[in-house]
Structure formats: structure tokens, C-alpha cells
Design an enzyme around this catalytic site. Structure first.
Site, PDB file in Angstrom:
ATOM      1  N   CYS A 188       0.220   5.844  10.632  1.00  0.00           N
ATOM      2  CA  CYS A 188       1.500   5.201  10.907  1.00  0.00           C
ATOM      3  C   CYS A 188       1.311   3.865  11.635  1.00  0.00           C
ATOM      4  CB  CYS A 188       2.314   6.156  11.764  1.00  0.00           C
ATOM      5  SG  CYS A 188       4.000   5.709  11.858  1.00  0.00           S
ATOM      6  N   GLU A 246       0.833  -1.204   0.000  1.00  0.00           N
ATOM      7  CA  GLU A 246       0.000   0.000   0.000  1.00  0.00           C
ATOM      8  C   GLU A 246       0.863   1.247   0.000  1.00  0.00           C
ATOM      9  OE1 GLU A 246      -3.877  -1.544   2.495  1.00  0.00           O
ATOM     10  OE2 GLU A 246      -2.115  -0.959   3.620  1.00  0.00           O
TER      11      GLU A 246
END
Ligand code: SF4
Length: 338
Positions: A329, A92
Site C-alpha cells: 500500500c 501498475e
């Protein structure tokens, strides 16, 4: 199968042309045709002599650039693109909107072998490292989402320094003046601490910026959270970082993911401040984002920041984006999150 010409740097093309008995001086025109003029067929490379194109066709292919299979858009405008590369290698990349500019966050590997306990990618294990073409494909897809892309970070899936040769080639391809000409100083490569590559960067002519994920100041705690500590202890990583900063007259970005009740005690901030004292850096505090879900409250994050600032550290809170589509994150899990 013959290698894809798209994965070659201009220097690689020069070497290839020499090997094929052609003039290496044609490499710039070849690179321009492939990376700027959108060539899709080796028989038709605009601006390249037909004889040179025929010679290249004997040794290389020119495959269409891979396209993302799926896109998710978060409420804050963050976009996450999923690629399915050959061998079912899922990876991704994310486009992060900012006030004045957008940032592309790219993956360097499908999965990751590092096994950091707080990271969704780490839980997948490593499927395989991505090729330069697969890294460039992510950038091109991000560029289609955001024409005003101004910065690029290798903070997606994988440890870029464990796939350094391919990441380095992608950096050279993307920054080449005959291609996208994306400035290297606008690129940041983040590592959990692979010392040999930090040392290589110290003397390299690459201009990319370095980011280091600290995880924890205490070695025992760090080893439990980020097993890389057992190979490259943080004390040695930071010694390499100090030398990097000294030799290059550069700052480094340090990242610290705040895990409530684990590494956010006052003793942790004190130990952290002591450990990084004197390193010219900006320290980003990142709230923990559990796999698949929005970020948890980080009750101590502001206090932790104040404790660091009081100790002389330039500490900032990182605004997390895209947590509702698991794009923040530590959340990238290549579709395993939805
Ligand atoms: S934090 Fe980075 S190095 Fe650690 S497992 Fe996740 S992707 Fe790999």
C-alpha cells in the site's frame, strides 16, 4: 480515431446500435462476443448477425487488449504487473495472494493528483486518467495470473472517484453477466474522500463496497498529509459515509495508515475513535511502507489497535504484502521504484 468497442457497457452498446439503425436487442450477443468469446476482429463477431457487425465496424474499432510490459514476483507470491498505456502512461496492478483466495488491486489513473505525502503515486503527480479498456486490461492480466481471483479492489494508483465515469464503466463491464460476471459485491472502491461520489453511490444501484482512507483524525494534520482535506474535510466526508451506511444498510471499510511519530499517538487513537463512533465499519490499520523499500517497523501499531478496540472500534491490522517489490500500500510508482 474511432472508439474501442471494448470500452462500452452493454447499455452503451444498446444506445450505439439504436443510433446505427440496428436493434438494441443485439447488444447482449455483441457484448458476449467481445468480452467472453475473445473476438479480435469486428468483421468476425461470433454469434452476431453479419449486418450488425458491419454497422458497428462503421463507428468503432476493436483493438487487442493491452498487455503488461513487466512482471515482478515477491517472496510472498504477490505479483506486480506494469502497463505502459498510450502516451507513456504507466500504471501498475497487483495480485495479492490470500489463504483461500486471491485479490486483484487495480489502478484507476496513471499517477495521482491528490499529493498525499506518504504515497509514492502521489509523488508522481497525475499523468492521466485510465480508460475503461485500460482498467479492464489490468483485470484480465490479473486473471491470467490467478484463476481463483475472488475479489477486486480499486486501491492501486490514482483516486478512483476522480476518474469515476471510467471506473464505473469498467465495473459495469466486468460485472456484466454476458462478460466476466465478476460480482460487484466482491469489488471495493477506495477513496480519500470525494464527497459527491460517495453521495452518488448512496443512491446508486451499483453494489460495490466503499472504503475510505482516513489518514488522520486531526484536521490540521490531515491537511498536511492529504491535501484533499482542504476540499473535502473529513468531518463532512464521514457525514456522507454515515448517510451512505444508513441508506444502504451497509458497512464501510475505513483505512488508517500508521505513520510512526506522526499520527500514532494515544491522542490520535482517542480522537479517531470519537470521530467514527457509531459508523458501522471495519477499520484496517496499515503500516507505513516507504517508497521503494520494505515496510518500517510500526512499534505502536498493536497498542494503537488495542486503544481503538478498548474504545469500541472494530480495528484490524492489515497484513501487508509485496513490500520487497514495492507493491504494498502506498508504494506503487510505475517502475520508478526499481
Ligand atoms: S494515497 Fe491514493 S489518493 Fe493519495 S496520492 Fe496516493 S493514490 Fe492518490
Amino acid at each position: 480515431m474511432q472508439p474501442d468497442l471494448r470500452g462500452l457497457t452493454r447499455a452503451d452498446i444498446e444506445t450505439a446500435l439504436t443510433g446505427l439503425g440496428e436493434k438494441p436487442g443485439n447488444a447482449g450477443a455483441v457484448f458476449l462476443a467481445v468480452h467472453r468469446r475473445g473476438a479480435v476482429d469486428l468483421a468476425q463477431l461470433p454469434g452476431v448477425p453479419a449486418r450488425v457487425a458491419r454497422a458497428l465496424a462503421r463507428a468503432f474499432t476493436l483493438q487487442p487488449l493491452p498487455l503488461p510490459e513487466r512482471k515482478l514476483v515477491a517472496a510472498d507470491g504477490t505479483r506486480k504487473l506494469l502497463f505502459r498505456f498510450p502516451g507513456n502512461a504507466l500504471a501498475e496492478c497487483v495480485v495479492l495472494p490470500g489463504k483461500d483466495q486471491q485479490t486483484a488491486c487495480l489502478s484507476s489513473q496513471a499517477g495521482c493528483a491528490c499529493g498525499c505525502t506518504f504515497c509514492a503515486t502521489g509523488a508522481l503527480g497525475l499523468k492521466r486518467s485510465l480508460t475503461p479498456v485500460e482498467i479492464v486490461a489490468q483485470f484480465e492480466a490479473c486473471l491470467r495470473e490467478a484463476v481463483d481471483l475472488r475479489s477486486l479492489v480499486f486501491m492501486g494508483m490514482g483516486e478512483p472517484f476522480l476518474n469515476w465515469e471510467n471506473v464505473k464503466k469498467a465495473i459495469k463491464i466486468l460485472s456484466d453477466s454476458r462478460g466476466r460476471h465478476f460480482q460487484q459485491v466482491k469489488m471495493t472502491v477506495s477513496t480519500v474522500g470525494v464527497i459527491p461520489v460517495i453521495e452518488e453511490l448512496t443512491t446508486s444501484d451499483l453494489r460495490v463496497r466503499l472504503a475510505v482512507s482516513l489518514v488522520a483524525a486531526d484536521p490540521g494534520l490531515r491537511a498536511r498529509l492529504a491535501p484533499m482535506e482542504n476540499t473535502y474535510p473529513l468531518s463532512r466526508v464521514l457525514a456522507a459515509v454515515r448517510e451512505y451506511c444508513r441508506a444502504r444498510q451497509a458497512h464501510v471499510m475505513l483505512e488508517y495508515i500508521l505513520l510512526p511519530g506522526v499520527n500514532d499517538r494515544p491522542s490520535d487513537s482517542a480522537q479517531l475513535a470519537e470521530l467514527i463512533e457509531g459508523i458501522p465499519c471495519r477499520l484496517n490499520l496499515i503500516p507505513f511502507n516507504p517508497p521503494g523499500g520494505p515496510g518500517v517497523a510500526a512499534p505502536r501499531i498493536k497498542e494503537f489497535q488495542q486503544e481503538l478496540i478498548a474504545a469500541g472500534v472494530h480495528a484490524y491490522l492489515r497484513q501487508e504484502k509485496g513490500a520487497d517489490i514495492a507493491a504494498a500500500c502506498g508504494q506503487l510508482a510505475a517502475g520508478g521504484d526499481k
